[in-house]
Design a protein around this motif. Sequence first.
Motif, short mmCIF file in Angstrom:
data_model
loop_
_atom_site.label_atom_id
_atom_site.label_comp_id
_atom_site.label_asym_id
_atom_site.label_seq_id
_atom_site.Cartn_x
_atom_site.Cartn_y
_atom_site.Cartn_z
N GLU A 163 0.81 -1.22 0.00
CA GLU A 163 0.00 0.00 0.00
C GLU A 163 0.85 1.27 0.00
O GLU A 163 0.39 2.32 -0.45
CB GLU A 163 -0.95 0.01 1.20
CG GLU A 163 -2.01 1.10 1.11
CD GLU A 163 -3.00 1.07 2.27
OE1 GLU A 163 -3.48 2.16 2.64
OE2 GLU A 163 -3.31 -0.03 2.78
N VAL A 164 2.06 1.19 0.51
CA VAL A 164 2.93 2.38 0.55
C VAL A 164 4.31 2.04 0.02
O VAL A 164 4.68 0.86 -0.11
CB VAL A 164 3.03 2.95 1.99
CG1 VAL A 164 1.65 3.21 2.57
CG2 VAL A 164 3.82 2.04 2.90
N GLN A 165 5.09 3.10 -0.27
CA GLN A 165 6.46 2.93 -0.75
C GLN A 165 7.49 3.22 0.33
O GLN A 165 8.57 2.63 0.35
CB GLN A 165 6.72 3.83 -1.97
CG GLN A 165 5.91 3.45 -3.19
CD GLN A 165 6.20 4.35 -4.39
OE1 GLN A 165 6.95 5.31 -4.31
NE2 GLN A 165 5.58 4.03 -5.51
N SER A 166 7.17 4.15 1.22
CA SER A 166 8.07 4.40 2.35
C SER A 166 7.32 5.05 3.50
O SER A 166 6.28 5.69 3.30
CB SER A 166 9.25 5.29 1.94
OG SER A 166 8.88 6.65 1.86
N PHE A 170 4.16 0.90 7.81
CA PHE A 170 4.28 0.43 6.42
C PHE A 170 3.31 -0.73 6.19
O PHE A 170 2.59 -0.75 5.18
CB PHE A 170 5.72 -0.02 6.15
CG PHE A 170 6.04 -0.22 4.70
CD1 PHE A 170 6.86 0.67 4.02
CD2 PHE A 170 5.51 -1.30 3.98
CE1 PHE A 170 7.15 0.49 2.67
CE2 PHE A 170 5.79 -1.48 2.64
CZ PHE A 170 6.61 -0.58 1.98
N VAL A 171 3.29 -1.68 7.10
CA VAL A 171 2.42 -2.85 6.96
C VAL A 171 0.94 -2.47 7.08
O VAL A 171 0.10 -2.97 6.34
CB VAL A 171 2.79 -3.92 8.02
CG1 VAL A 171 1.75 -5.03 8.06
CG2 VAL A 171 4.17 -4.50 7.71
N LEU A 172 0.63 -1.56 8.00
CA LEU A 172 -0.76 -1.16 8.22
C LEU A 172 -1.35 -0.37 7.06
O LEU A 172 -2.56 -0.40 6.81
CB LEU A 172 -0.86 -0.32 9.50
CG LEU A 172 -0.70 -1.08 10.82
CD1 LEU A 172 -0.55 -0.10 11.97
CD2 LEU A 172 -1.88 -2.01 11.06
N GLY A 173 -0.50 0.38 6.34
CA GLY A 173 -0.99 1.22 5.25
C GLY A 173 -1.36 2.61 5.73
O GLY A 173 -1.22 2.93 6.92
N VAL A 174 -1.85 3.42 4.83
CA VAL A 174 -2.05 4.85 5.12
C VAL A 174 -3.04 5.10 6.24
O VAL A 174 -2.72 5.74 7.25
CB VAL A 174 -2.50 5.61 3.85
CG1 VAL A 174 -2.78 7.08 4.19
CG2 VAL A 174 -1.43 5.53 2.76
N ILE A 179 5.62 10.51 8.18
CA ILE A 179 5.36 10.90 6.79
C ILE A 179 5.32 9.63 5.96
O ILE A 179 6.24 8.81 6.01
CB ILE A 179 6.47 11.84 6.26
CG1 ILE A 179 6.55 13.11 7.11
CG2 ILE A 179 6.20 12.18 4.79
CD1 ILE A 179 7.75 13.98 6.78
N ILE A 180 4.24 9.45 5.23
CA ILE A 180 4.07 8.27 4.38
C ILE A 180 4.09 8.68 2.92
O ILE A 180 3.44 9.65 2.53
CB ILE A 180 2.72 7.56 4.69
CG1 ILE A 180 2.68 7.07 6.14
CG2 ILE A 180 2.49 6.40 3.72
CD1 ILE A 180 1.34 6.47 6.54
N VAL A 181 4.82 7.93 2.11
CA VAL A 181 4.73 8.05 0.65
C VAL A 181 3.94 6.83 0.19
O VAL A 181 4.42 5.70 0.32
CB VAL A 181 6.11 8.08 -0.03
CG1 VAL A 181 5.95 8.23 -1.54
CG2 VAL A 181 6.97 9.20 0.54
N ASP A 182 2.72 7.04 -0.30
CA ASP A 182 1.89 5.88 -0.67
C ASP A 182 2.28 5.34 -2.04
O ASP A 182 3.20 5.85 -2.70
CB ASP A 182 0.40 6.21 -0.58
CG ASP A 182 -0.07 7.21 -1.64
OD1 ASP A 182 0.60 7.38 -2.68
OD2 ASP A 182 -1.14 7.83 -1.44
N ASN A 183 1.59 4.29 -2.49
CA ASN A 183 1.98 3.65 -3.75
C ASN A 183 1.60 4.45 -4.98
O ASN A 183 1.94 4.06 -6.11
CB ASN A 183 1.42 2.22 -3.83
CG ASN A 183 -0.10 2.18 -3.70
OD1 ASN A 183 -0.78 3.20 -3.79
ND2 ASN A 183 -0.63 0.98 -3.47
#
Length: 323
Positions: A265-268, A287-291, A307-311
Motif C-alpha cells: 500500500e505504501v512505498q516508504s 508500512f504494513v498497516l498502510g495509510v 510521513i508516508i509516501v503511498d503507492n
Amino acid sequence: MKSLISATLLFIMLFYSVGSSGKWFEDSQGIMGTNIHVELWSDSAQQGEQAIQAVMEEMQRINQAMSPYIESSELSKLNKYATQDFVTVSKELFDLIWLSVELAKETDGAFDITFASVGYLYNYRESQKPQQGQIIDLLKAINYRHIKFDPAEQRIFFAHPNVKIDLGGIAKGHAVDNAIALLKKSGIKHALVTAGGDTKLLGDRLGKPWMVGIRDPRDRTKQAVVLPLADTGLSTSGDYERYFEQDGKRYHHILSPKTGESAYEVQSVSIIGRSSTLNDALSTAVFVLGVQKGMDLLNRTPGYDGIIVDNQRKLHYSNALVE
C-alpha cells in the motif's frame, strides 16, 4: 587608548582560537548489512577519533549478537534451539525481544518479529522467493504469541516448531540509540549517527538544525522531503532497501505478517521521535498497516510523528506535522 586596543585584540584572538579549536569528524563503514555513518564535533582530535571508534565497535558488537546471518550470534542460537526448550539469553536480547512483543500487541501484529518464519525463505540478492505452498505451510508460525518468556530466569521459548525471529526491524534503531548514549557519555554534544534508514541526532549542528532528507523511493538521487531537525531521531522503512523485481512485481523485505508476502500500500514510511528503537519498529508497523490504519496508530502515539509516501507517490503527514 592603546591598552583598550590591545585588550580588544587579545579578546578577538582568544575568541577565534577557542572557536576554531574544534572540528567535525566523520566516518562510514559497512556493518549490520548497511552503511553506518557518524558525524560529530569535538574540540579534541583524540576525543573525536575515539568516539567514532566506540560507535563502530558498538555497531559490530550488536551485529555479532543479533544478526540472523551469523551462525555464532546469540539470535541464531536462539532460533536454533528455542523451539526445543527454553533458552537463556542476555538481558539486552531478552529486553529487546520483550519490547518487540509488546509493540506487536500495540500494533495489532503489524510489527511481528516472527515474520522471519517465512521471511528467511526470501533471498533478495539471488531474486528468490518461496513458493505459495511454502508460505501457506509456514504462515501459522508467524504469531508473536508463540514467543514465551521466563523473566525470572531470563529465558525464551518458541511454542511452535517452525518459529524463527528476526530483529531487522528494531535492532538498528537500538544500535543507534546505544551509539548516541556512548557519545553523550564521552562528552560529545553535537553528532549524527545513521545506520541505513535509522538516524539519530545529538544536539544541533552548532546553532543550526541538521537537514535530514527522506529519499524519493523511486529515485535515489532525489529527496522527497528535507526536514530541519535537532536532538531527535528519524527512521525510514522503504520498499527500495532490499528487493528484486520479477514478472513486473516488486518483492521487498517488509512482509505482512498476515500474508507472509510484501506489503504494497505504501512505498516508504518515516517516523520522527526521540527513541530510534521505537522509530525503527513504528516505521515497519505503519508500512504494513498502510495509510489509514498507519496514520491512526501514529496520531494516537504521543511524541511520534510520521510521513508516508503511498503507492501513488502521494505524501501523507500525521496530524502534529500539519497543525
